[in-house]
Design an enzyme around this catalytic site. Structure first.
Site, PDB file in Angstrom:
ATOM      1  N   GLU B 262     -21.953  26.668 -51.242  1.00  0.00           N
ATOM      2  CA  GLU B 262     -20.867  27.656 -51.366  1.00  0.00           C
ATOM      3  C   GLU B 262     -20.657  27.882 -52.857  1.00  0.00           C
ATOM      4  OE1 GLU B 262     -19.707  29.246 -49.021  1.00  0.00           O
ATOM      5  OE2 GLU B 262     -20.009  28.030 -47.230  1.00  0.00           O
ATOM      6  N   CYS B 296     -12.794  31.211 -55.126  1.00  0.00           N
ATOM      7  CA  CYS B 296     -14.165  31.759 -54.998  1.00  0.00           C
ATOM      8  C   CYS B 296     -14.072  33.202 -54.533  1.00  0.00           C
ATOM      9  CB  CYS B 296     -14.966  30.974 -53.967  1.00  0.00           C
ATOM     10  SG  CYS B 296     -14.923  29.213 -54.205  1.00  0.00           S
TER      11      CYS B 296
END
Lengths: 83, 509
Positions: B262, B296
């Site tokens: 990720e 993110c």
């Protein structure tokens, strides 16, 4: 860890923590020390080599960073500003 | 904060090594955890060593042999109890996350709620680890597939979600029958210690073996490449930068292990002429300035139709003017500090760089000083006009900077949108069905997450979370992300007295 001076094998994590202004200087030379807010893994020399800097250039970078850091205390504040 | 630390079992000096049931003595470096909110030391951590890592892996291997034999629904019951324990400590843990990381209290609470949500999800999943059955081409043969536990899952988490990302991984890994070794970010170690204090009683009370949930706190020098290269760890789940993720991918790939990555995002919202502008403004401000731009999924680019560009820009600047920047635990604060002074330097570099490349600062971009900002980690969120091809726009700067760009046609907007190396989250604000569907289609957004009339951040746990291109391709949390924590086995059973070969091959002896 308290580090008195910057050397080629300093980890980027220690560099960013102890000498945060270094991040800006290195970024201007294409060496981005932080990604996703975290220091990249590895040493200053490794990060510089990855960007194509020679050993001589790495030494110059270390010298410049040390010269600049002498103008800052460990909290990253300019001694001049503190006065 | 003292009462919060007390409730969470945080001492002045804390061990950085736990097997889930016991805190171990360690001899690594002692690190002080400094809050970016006020620059004060919260507590210290005695970090683990390379030797501790070896011991942890051996114990985890032993624990796996026991844990995998516990029926999945019973493993789910442990997860349910962990979820309940988190409910009890939600407020305290939310406050610590807020203070240690810098996100505002409401977001700290939201992060713990995510842990609870994924625990609930995993409980249900523990009875749904489904495989398919297939019809064999051979008479009196049966085929099916089943999912088995994988082994040790290495979970490396980043500072911006100090506890939720661990939960996304650990709750699913637990029901899958795996054991976990967690290496948290060195910037938010106390939140990890608090989590292990919360789960410790559940594990002890329910006789879960030592080594099922492990915490090991150490720098990358002690636990880094050796962790990724370790064949005893079949899956490494890494959340962090593309830079380190690439390294993880290479090292794990060399041993043909499995990695779940990720990595960075460069998320954009397309603002179309038919968009509900009030909704779009709110989504943009939360997405771009919330968590001080350190998600993110933070909105980093706005691609705005030329017909509404000026009005949207002006409204956005006005909205930014109303943001209250300050201590993350204060109820009225919208935006807290950046995680470190180094992050502030990175922010300053990006602000300077976008101007050097021809961009224009419309709002903020400065470092805040004075009362309340003594930690040196507070900045004024920045709005800049820029072009999509600028070097700095192509990169992810983990700070509150949003770049505004103009477009004329939807095709052009999608081209700008997809014209970055990352592919995590994306959004379009429109009430035009044709535009919405094009954006969601295979000729639209190339991201792992694509939303309509919702911003880029704030994903729910029920969907698979992750992205494409330099975001790494990993998927965790909901949907069928559980499969990555298990190994699939295809079984063929012959209940006849003959031995026919597949594809009708004759091989008589």
């Amino acid at each position: 860890m308290n580090i008195k001076s910057i050397h080629r094998d300093i980890t980027i994590a220690d560099l960013a923590e102890q000498f945060p202004e270094s991040v800006g200087y290195l970024s201007e030379r294409g060496i981005r020390c932080l990604r996703c807010g975290e220091p990249i893994w590895g040493t200053l020399a490794e990060a510089a080599r990855e960007k194509g800097f020679s050993e001589t250039q790495i030494k110059q970078i270390v010298d410049v960073l040390n010269a600049r850091s002498s103008g800052f205390n460990s909290q990253g504040k300019s001694k001049t500003q503190e006065k | 904060m003292l009462d919060v630390l007390d409730h969470l079992g945080i001492s002045e000096v804390n061990s950085g090594l736990s097997d889930g049931l016991t805190w171990k003595n360690t001899t690594g470096e002692i690190a002080s955890m400094i809050s970016p909110a006020d620059g004060r030391s919260i507590a210290r951590i005695q970090q683990a060593t390379g030797k501790d890592y070896e011991d942890t892996v051996k114990l985890a291997q032993e624990a796996f042999n026991t844990w995998r034999m516990v029926p999945a629904p019973k493993r789910g019951e442990i997860v349910r109890l962990i979820g309940n324990a988190l409910r009890i400590y939600k407020d305290d843990l939310g406050r610590l996350v807020s203070y240690e990381m810098g996100k505002i209290y409401q977001e700290g609470l939201g992060e713990v709620q995510e842990m609870i949500d994924i625990a609930d999800f995993a409980v249900g999943q523990s009875r749904q680890l489904y495989g398919l059955t297939m019809h064999s081409e051979r008479e009196r043969h049966r085929m099916y597939e089943q999912y088995h536990p994988l082994g040790i899952v290495g979970v490396v988490t980043s500072f911006n979600f100090p506890v939720a990302v661990w939960a996304w991984n650990a709750m699913l890994a637990l029901v899958a029958g795996d054991v976990v070794i967690w290496k948290p970010s060195s910037k938010v170690m106390l939140s990890a210690v608090a989590v292990h204090n919360i789960i410790k009683k559940v594990l002890i009370d329910n006789k879960v073996p030592a080594g099922v949930l492990n915490l090991i706190i150490a720098g990358s020098k002690e636990i880094g490449d050796n962790f990724f290269a370790d064949k005893r760890v079949p899956l490494i789940s890494f959340t962090g930068s593309t830079n380190v993720g690439r390294k993880v991918s290479r090292i794990v790939g060399e041993r043909l292990g499995r990695s779940l990555l990720e990595l960075g995002g460069n998320n954009a919202i397309i603002i179309t002429p038919s968009a509900n502008m009030d909704m779009a403004i709110r989504a943009t401000v939360f997405g771009a300035a919330g968590t001080a731009g350190q998600r993110c999924t933070t909105t980093r680019r706005l691609i705005i139709h030329e017909s509404v560009y000026d009005s949207f820009r002006d409204k956005l600047v006005k909205a930014y003017g109303q943001l209250r920047i300050g201590h993350p635990l204060h109820a009225t604060t919208h935006v807290g500090p950046l995680i470190s002074k180094a992050s502030v330097s990175d922010f300053e570099f990006a602000v300077k760089k976008v101007q050097q490349e021809g961009g224009r600062i419309l709002f903020g971009g400065t470092v805040l000083q004075g009362e309340g900002y003594e930690s040196g980690c507070y900045v004024a969120p920045c709005i800049a006009e820029a072009k999509g091809h600028y070097e700095i726009v192509q990169e992810e700067t983990f700070a509150p900077i949003v770049y505004l760009m103009k477009y004329t046609s939807v095709d052009e907007a999608i081209a700008i949108h997809n014209g970055v190396p990352q592919g995590l989250s994306s959004s379009i604000f429109t009430t035009n069905m044709l535009e919405a569907e094009q954006f969601l289609s295979h000729e639209g957004s190339d991201c792992g997450i694509a939303n309509v009339n919702i911003g880029t951040s704030g994903a729910e746990i029920g969907g698979a979370f992750g992205g494409e291109k330099e975001t790494g391709g990993g998927r965790e949390s909901g949907s069928d992300a559980w499969k990555v924590y298990m190994r699939r086995q295809t079984n063929t059973i012959n209940y006849s007295t003959n031995l026919p070969l597949a594809q009708g091959i004759k091989f008589d002896i």
